[in-house]
Write a protein that holds these residues in place. Structure first.
Motif, PDB file in Angstrom:
ATOM      1  N   LEU A 133      41.858  34.273  16.272  1.00 57.66           N
ATOM      2  CA  LEU A 133      40.630  34.083  15.500  1.00 57.66           C
ATOM      3  C   LEU A 133      40.748  32.833  14.629  1.00 57.66           C
ATOM      4  N   ALA A 162      42.643  30.279  15.213  1.00 54.55           N
ATOM      5  CA  ALA A 162      42.617  29.131  16.119  1.00 54.55           C
ATOM      6  C   ALA A 162      41.196  28.802  16.542  1.00 54.55           C
ATOM      7  N   SER A 163      40.392  29.847  16.805  1.00 51.50           N
ATOM      8  CA  SER A 163      39.018  29.592  17.260  1.00 51.50           C
ATOM      9  C   SER A 163      38.246  28.817  16.188  1.00 51.50           C
ATOM     10  N   GLN A 164      38.452  29.201  14.919  1.00 45.07           N
ATOM     11  CA  GLN A 164      37.729  28.483  13.862  1.00 45.07           C
ATOM     12  C   GLN A 164      38.262  27.051  13.700  1.00 45.07           C
ATOM     13  N   VAL A 197      39.887  25.096  15.917  1.00 46.60           N
ATOM     14  CA  VAL A 197      39.522  24.255  17.057  1.00 46.60           C
ATOM     15  C   VAL A 197      38.047  23.851  16.944  1.00 46.60           C
ATOM     16  N   GLY A 198      37.216  24.788  16.510  1.00 39.66           N
ATOM     17  CA  GLY A 198      35.804  24.471  16.316  1.00 39.66           C
ATOM     18  C   GLY A 198      35.585  23.449  15.212  1.00 39.66           C
ATOM     19  N   VAL A 199      36.407  23.521  14.169  1.00 39.69           N
ATOM     20  CA  VAL A 199      36.320  22.524  13.095  1.00 39.69           C
ATOM     21  C   VAL A 199      36.659  21.136  13.655  1.00 39.69           C
ATOM     22  N   MET A 258      36.442  20.163  16.785  1.00 41.37           N
ATOM     23  CA  MET A 258      35.366  19.754  17.699  1.00 41.37           C
ATOM     24  C   MET A 258      34.172  19.225  16.918  1.00 41.37           C
ATOM     25  N   VAL A 282      34.860  15.394  17.485  1.00 47.85           N
ATOM     26  CA  VAL A 282      34.448  15.215  18.886  1.00 47.85           C
ATOM     27  C   VAL A 282      32.926  15.240  19.013  1.00 47.85           C
ATOM     28  N   ALA A 283      32.311  16.380  18.748  1.00 45.86           N
ATOM     29  CA  ALA A 283      30.854  16.442  18.853  1.00 45.86           C
ATOM     30  C   ALA A 283      30.194  15.856  17.602  1.00 45.86           C
ATOM     31  N   PHE A 339      29.168  16.968  14.483  1.00 42.79           N
ATOM     32  CA  PHE A 339      27.997  17.582  13.865  1.00 42.79           C
ATOM     33  C   PHE A 339      27.744  16.927  12.515  1.00 42.79           C
TER      34      PHE A 339
END
Lengths: 204, 204
Positions: free
Chosen positions: A159, A161-163, A165-167, A169, A173-174, A176
């Motif tokens: 969990l 890691a998911s947050q 990695v999203g940070v 990204m 990368v994307a 936002f």
């Protein structure tokens, strides 16, 4: 020579006697071996053999397999074991915020560093994804989680890691908006409690 | 007839008179135009012109630019506007959990669907990243946030996006264990409160 799994005793492979040449050769060899065998399958001995140096050089230059992986493959500008120590140095209740702050500070310094390239390689190569998963989850986050929570450490680490990695990204990368330009303290305050709950709180 | 800014009166481009040919031509043209101009820059008129059909066909087949983008570029197996309606249909206090559950259910049905390919293209092409950012943040999440919280909707939407992109990365691309095999309800219970706080709670 290369993958020589049994170095001839007494015979030091002297091609690169030491110094920056040895370090660079170990980094090259590490990238190859980790890519061929994954994090778990790679051995310090095989990496040293590929580099044509003694296995003791890995400890001398990098302190071990983890740190070598971090620098060779993830191109982390820090030693994971040292980082763990720093993260644990402070109140457990602020651990989530420290993780977010530390991650952003380190990566911001190089505008995301190798993160975008890492994402590309994860999306393309299963083996790289496996290496990242092994390393990030088992050798960094699970180590943190196990020190603070006995309950489902693997799920909690995933969990977190998911947050994170999203940070990475969203910020590098994307990109936002306003996420990619928001100051570190604002994001640490906003996202820290998420990591904190995943680490020590109620996850249902 | 939709956003057509000035269609040549009386001149219908009859190359593809209708039916599945029109739909396929619009999808092709949309991929080209969105890729050339980004989400904001692309117009329904330009897409229809590229496809050689009347702009009214976009509304007829897709209901508008958003849904066309969702299907042509993101290859979403649903209509974003319809999804928004479904997400809002229930107590605001459970919105975070509904978002996580819905996202996982839709993407799980196709083992991540286009998510891994999307990540590859985001990591390689700035324009695709811009399109995703525009679409995901402005046209999906901000719409949700603005209905439930007047405070910093853009930051809140970015925070939600960071967690959901990380969920997609962990479950379908990097495949963290046990994250990639944990059942949807467990993850909805664990991650739902994160989205809920980002949407309506204290973010510092």
């Amino acid at each position: 020579m290369s993958t020589a799994e049994q170095p001839t005793p007494g015979k030091r492979r002297g091609r690169r006697p030491g110094g920056q040449d040895t370090r660079a050769a170990l980094l090259d060899a590490a990238r190859q071996i980790f890519s061929e065998s994954g994090y778990e399958g790679a051995t310090v001995r095989a990496i040293a053999a590929r580099a044509g140096v003694d296995a003791a050089m890995v400890n001398h230059w990098f302190g071990g397999k983890e740190a070598l992986f971090g620098q060779a493959v993830l191109q982390l500008p820090f030693d994971p074991a040292e980082l763990l120590g720093q993260l644990m140095d402070g109140p457990v209740g602020d651990l989530g915020e420290r993780i977010v702050r530390r991650f952003l500070t380190v990566w911001d310094a190089t505008d995301g560093g190798a993160f975008p390239a890492l994402v590309r390689s994860i999306a393309s190569h299963e083996l790289a994804a496996l290496s990242l998963r092994d390393f990030l989850i088992r050798h960094v986050l699970e180590n943190v989680v196990k020190r603070v929570s006995p309950d489902r450490p693997e799920l909690r680490a995933s969990l977190c890691a998911s947050q994170m990695v999203g940070v990475g990204m969203g910020r590098y990368v994307a990109k936002f908006e306003p996420f990619s330009t928001t100051d570190v303290e604002t994001l640490a305050a906003a996202i820290g409690p998420t990591l904190q709950r995943y680490l020590t709180g109620d996850i249902g």
